[in-house]
Motif scaffolding. Structure first.
Motif, PDB file in Angstrom:
ATOM      1  N   LYS A 107      63.848  17.377 -64.787  1.00 55.88           N
ATOM      2  CA  LYS A 107      65.232  17.066 -64.722  1.00 55.88           C
ATOM      3  C   LYS A 107      64.907  15.986 -63.004  1.00 55.88           C
ATOM      4  O   LYS A 107      64.367  16.202 -62.599  1.00 55.88           O
ATOM      5  N   PRO A 108      65.696  14.590 -63.712  1.00 55.85           N
ATOM      6  CA  PRO A 108      65.522  12.895 -62.675  1.00 55.85           C
ATOM      7  C   PRO A 108      65.783  14.107 -61.432  1.00 55.85           C
ATOM      8  O   PRO A 108      67.489  14.871 -61.308  1.00 55.85           O
ATOM      9  N   GLY A 109      64.586  13.673 -60.603  1.00 51.57           N
ATOM     10  CA  GLY A 109      65.337  13.886 -59.516  1.00 51.57           C
ATOM     11  C   GLY A 109      66.055  15.174 -58.636  1.00 51.57           C
ATOM     12  O   GLY A 109      64.925  15.407 -57.166  1.00 51.57           O
ATOM     13  N   ALA A 110      64.545  15.655 -59.245  1.00 46.56           N
ATOM     14  CA  ALA A 110      63.994  17.447 -59.046  1.00 46.56           C
ATOM     15  C   ALA A 110      62.903  17.205 -58.844  1.00 46.56           C
ATOM     16  O   ALA A 110      62.288  16.653 -58.576  1.00 46.56           O
ATOM     17  N   PRO A 111      61.968  18.008 -57.679  1.00 47.97           N
ATOM     18  CA  PRO A 111      61.170  17.617 -56.754  1.00 47.97           C
ATOM     19  C   PRO A 111      59.909  18.193 -58.524  1.00 47.97           C
ATOM     20  O   PRO A 111      60.302  19.336 -59.183  1.00 47.97           O
ATOM     21  N   VAL A 112      58.938  17.141 -58.448  1.00 43.86           N
ATOM     22  CA  VAL A 112      58.422  17.977 -59.517  1.00 43.86           C
ATOM     23  C   VAL A 112      57.367  19.263 -59.742  1.00 43.86           C
ATOM     24  O   VAL A 112      57.312  19.983 -60.741  1.00 43.86           O
ATOM     25  N   LEU A 113      57.119  19.570 -58.044  1.00 46.15           N
ATOM     26  CA  LEU A 113      56.891  20.761 -58.360  1.00 46.15           C
ATOM     27  C   LEU A 113      57.356  21.253 -56.972  1.00 46.15           C
ATOM     28  O   LEU A 113      57.865  20.396 -55.808  1.00 46.15           O
ATOM     29  N   PRO A 114      57.885  22.614 -56.938  1.00 48.11           N
ATOM     30  CA  PRO A 114      58.506  23.686 -55.510  1.00 48.11           C
ATOM     31  C   PRO A 114      57.201  23.358 -54.621  1.00 48.11           C
ATOM     32  O   PRO A 114      56.100  23.507 -54.808  1.00 48.11           O
ATOM     33  N   PRO A 115      58.345  23.196 -53.439  1.00 41.18           N
ATOM     34  CA  PRO A 115      57.122  23.491 -52.350  1.00 41.18           C
ATOM     35  C   PRO A 115      56.814  24.546 -51.848  1.00 41.18           C
ATOM     36  O   PRO A 115      57.139  24.845 -51.107  1.00 41.18           O
ATOM     37  N   LEU A 116      55.259  24.986 -52.548  1.00 37.64           N
ATOM     38  CA  LEU A 116      55.779  27.014 -52.326  1.00 37.64           C
ATOM     39  C   LEU A 116      54.677  27.013 -51.606  1.00 37.64           C
ATOM     40  O   LEU A 116      55.556  28.066 -50.420  1.00 37.64           O
ATOM     41  N   THR A 117      53.787  26.248 -50.483  1.00 37.48           N
ATOM     42  CA  THR A 117      52.800  27.044 -49.700  1.00 37.48           C
ATOM     43  C   THR A 117      52.672  25.222 -48.606  1.00 37.48           C
ATOM     44  O   THR A 117      53.249  24.255 -48.768  1.00 37.48           O
ATOM     45  N   ALA A 118      52.621  25.881 -47.492  1.00 39.83           N
ATOM     46  CA  ALA A 118      52.468  24.653 -46.570  1.00 39.83           C
ATOM     47  C   ALA A 118      51.159  24.070 -47.025  1.00 39.83           C
ATOM     48  O   ALA A 118      51.522  22.854 -46.114  1.00 39.83           O
ATOM     49  N   TYR A 119      50.376  24.582 -47.417  1.00 42.53           N
ATOM     50  CA  TYR A 119      49.039  23.594 -48.052  1.00 42.53           C
ATOM     51  C   TYR A 119      49.495  22.353 -48.839  1.00 42.53           C
ATOM     52  O   TYR A 119      49.035  21.746 -48.502  1.00 42.53           O
ATOM     53  N   TYR A 120      50.114  22.881 -49.526  1.00 44.19           N
ATOM     54  CA  TYR A 120      50.819  21.703 -50.510  1.00 44.19           C
ATOM     55  C   TYR A 120      51.450  20.397 -50.136  1.00 44.19           C
ATOM     56  O   TYR A 120      51.335  19.428 -49.942  1.00 44.19           O
ATOM     57  N   VAL A 121      52.526  20.917 -48.941  1.00 44.24           N
ATOM     58  CA  VAL A 121      53.259  19.926 -48.683  1.00 44.24           C
ATOM     59  C   VAL A 121      52.431  19.240 -47.377  1.00 44.24           C
ATOM     60  O   VAL A 121      52.689  18.047 -47.418  1.00 44.24           O
ATOM     61  N   MET A 122      51.433  20.081 -46.866  1.00 47.31           N
ATOM     62  CA  MET A 122      50.462  18.696 -45.900  1.00 47.31           C
ATOM     63  C   MET A 122      49.403  17.858 -46.433  1.00 47.31           C
ATOM     64  O   MET A 122      49.794  17.390 -45.942  1.00 47.31           O
ATOM     65  N   ARG A 123      48.740  18.694 -48.066  1.00 49.42           N
ATOM     66  CA  ARG A 123      48.076  17.929 -48.869  1.00 49.42           C
ATOM     67  C   ARG A 123      48.055  17.181 -49.665  1.00 49.42           C
ATOM     68  O   ARG A 123      47.626  16.217 -49.547  1.00 49.42           O
ATOM     69  N   VAL A 124      49.044  17.627 -50.280  1.00 45.08           N
ATOM     70  CA  VAL A 124      49.900  16.209 -51.521  1.00 45.08           C
ATOM     71  C   VAL A 124      51.120  15.787 -50.389  1.00 45.08           C
ATOM     72  O   VAL A 124      51.367  14.544 -50.845  1.00 45.08           O
ATOM     73  N   GLY A 125      52.147  16.438 -50.528  1.00 48.01           N
ATOM     74  CA  GLY A 125      53.398  15.909 -49.776  1.00 48.01           C
ATOM     75  C   GLY A 125      54.691  15.624 -51.046  1.00 48.01           C
ATOM     76  O   GLY A 125      54.423  16.645 -51.985  1.00 48.01           O
ATOM     77  N   ASP A 126      55.162  14.437 -51.180  1.00 42.05           N
ATOM     78  CA  ASP A 126      56.051  14.385 -52.584  1.00 42.05           C
ATOM     79  C   ASP A 126      55.133  13.704 -53.149  1.00 42.05           C
ATOM     80  O   ASP A 126      55.009  12.365 -53.276  1.00 42.05           O
ATOM     81  N   LEU A 127      54.794  14.741 -54.304  1.00 39.76           N
ATOM     82  CA  LEU A 127      54.352  14.373 -55.570  1.00 39.76           C
ATOM     83  C   LEU A 127      55.228  13.545 -56.605  1.00 39.76           C
ATOM     84  O   LEU A 127      56.778  14.112 -56.762  1.00 39.76           O
ATOM     85  N   ALA A 174      43.470  17.041 -52.066  1.00 40.77           N
ATOM     86  CA  ALA A 174      44.678  16.746 -52.161  1.00 40.77           C
ATOM     87  C   ALA A 174      44.695  17.120 -54.259  1.00 40.77           C
ATOM     88  O   ALA A 174      45.135  17.945 -54.129  1.00 40.77           O
ATOM     89  N   LEU A 175      44.060  17.453 -54.300  1.00 39.23           N
ATOM     90  CA  LEU A 175      43.815  16.912 -56.063  1.00 39.23           C
ATOM     91  C   LEU A 175      43.686  18.665 -56.471  1.00 39.23           C
ATOM     92  O   LEU A 175      44.410  19.262 -56.895  1.00 39.23           O
ATOM     93  N   GLU A 176      42.987  19.377 -55.388  1.00 31.94           N
ATOM     94  CA  GLU A 176      42.933  21.114 -56.014  1.00 31.94           C
ATOM     95  C   GLU A 176      43.921  21.583 -55.382  1.00 31.94           C
ATOM     96  O   GLU A 176      44.064  22.434 -55.873  1.00 31.94           O
ATOM     97  N   GLU A 177      44.480  20.929 -54.326  1.00 32.35           N
ATOM     98  CA  GLU A 177      45.750  22.093 -53.865  1.00 32.35           C
ATOM     99  C   GLU A 177      46.289  21.255 -55.162  1.00 32.35           C
ATOM    100  O   GLU A 177      47.479  22.350 -55.103  1.00 32.35           O
ATOM    101  N   LEU A 178      46.652  20.216 -55.202  1.00 33.71           N
ATOM    102  CA  LEU A 178      47.721  20.147 -56.556  1.00 33.71           C
ATOM    103  C   LEU A 178      47.499  21.517 -57.379  1.00 33.71           C
ATOM    104  O   LEU A 178      48.322  22.291 -57.828  1.00 33.71           O
ATOM    105  N   GLU A 179      45.971  21.138 -58.411  1.00 30.78           N
ATOM    106  CA  GLU A 179      45.865  22.261 -59.045  1.00 30.78           C
ATOM    107  C   GLU A 179      46.148  23.125 -59.024  1.00 30.78           C
ATOM    108  O   GLU A 179      46.809  23.920 -59.675  1.00 30.78           O
ATOM    109  N   GLU A 180      46.275  23.845 -57.839  1.00 27.81           N
ATOM    110  CA  GLU A 180      46.236  25.478 -57.172  1.00 27.81           C
ATOM    111  C   GLU A 180      47.754  25.511 -56.949  1.00 27.81           C
ATOM    112  O   GLU A 180      48.110  26.904 -57.524  1.00 27.81           O
ATOM    113  N   THR A 181      48.032  24.581 -56.538  1.00 30.19           N
ATOM    114  CA  THR A 181      49.624  24.837 -56.337  1.00 30.19           C
ATOM    115  C   THR A 181      50.489  25.035 -58.438  1.00 30.19           C
ATOM    116  O   THR A 181      51.512  25.546 -58.423  1.00 30.19           O
TER     117      THR A 181
END
Ligand code: ZN
Length: 210
Positions: A107-127, A174-181
């Motif tokens: 959906k437009p404006g919704a996060p592509v993936l939810p911020p499930l874990t701290a490491y996702y936010v730290m490594r990938v950030g705003d996808l 960042a790629l590995e964190e994204l794939e795991e998330t």
């Protein structure tokens, strides 16, 4: 990084991505920025069997200087380098779980993936999500360039991720964190889930991202 080291590092990273199941067949491409251009993996190559001497060396305008013909997706890398001065390496894959997320009805404006874990936010950030365009459509390049200004992590709809890093390792993590998330996202489907709150994400951004 010296060019000879960059060539070796790129080939080692290709092997690692194959070993970890993040690329298959002849999919995926990697690049490293040099002082006067960049190196990218050749078209139709398996990332597990790269030859350092045959990598495509391009000038900063994307023209082939030596080596094999570059990946047909090399333009994705150029679009990102053009607008991200801090990017020295880029990894693009069709990794299974990332590709699955790229096929969801976002959906437009919704996060592509939810911020499930701290490491996702730290490594990938705003996808960022780039809409689907057929391969070769020049609107894809324009769309990637537009979002890359603000996003180091981009997901191409019905395709896969393009990740820019300050180093190859940085992009790999960042790629590995994204794939795991992305895996977690599907594992949690149907379960009541509590992603991190906006305050928790903001706190992580203050402490861990610049
Ligand atoms: Zn691709």
């Amino acid at each position: 990084m010296r060019e000879s080291e960059a060539r070796e590092a790129l080939c080692r990273m290709g092997e690692l991505l194959v070993r970890r199941g993040l690329v298959h067949g002849s999919t995926g491409n990697l690049s490293v920025r040099l002082d006067d251009g960049w190196l990218v993996t050749p078209t139709n190559s398996s990332l597990g069997e790269l030859d350092p001497a045959r990598l495509s060396r391009l000038d900063s305008a994307g023209r082939l200087l030596d080596g094999d013909q570059p990946s047909k997706e090399a333009f994705l890398h150029r679009c990102v380098y053009d607008v991200r001065g801090d990017a020295t390496a880029i990894i693009h894959t069709h990794s299974t779980h990332c590709a699955a997320v790229s096929c969801l009805d976002h959906k437009p404006g919704a996060p592509v993936l939810p911020p499930l874990t701290a490491y996702y936010v730290m490594r990938v950030g705003d996808l960022a999500l780039v809409p689907y365009y057929r391969p070769g459509d020049e609107r894809l390049a324009l769309a990637v360039k537009e979002v890359a200004v603000k996003h180091a992590a981009i997901l191409l709809a019905n395709h896969g991720p393009v990740i820019a890093g300050k180093s190859l390792k940085d992009a790999q993590y960042a790629l590995e964190e994204l794939e795991e998330t992305a895996k977690l996202h599907f594992l949690l489907h149907g379960h009541p889930t509590r992603p991190l709150t906006a305050e928790q994400v903001a706190e992580l951004n203050v402490h861990f991202r610049n």
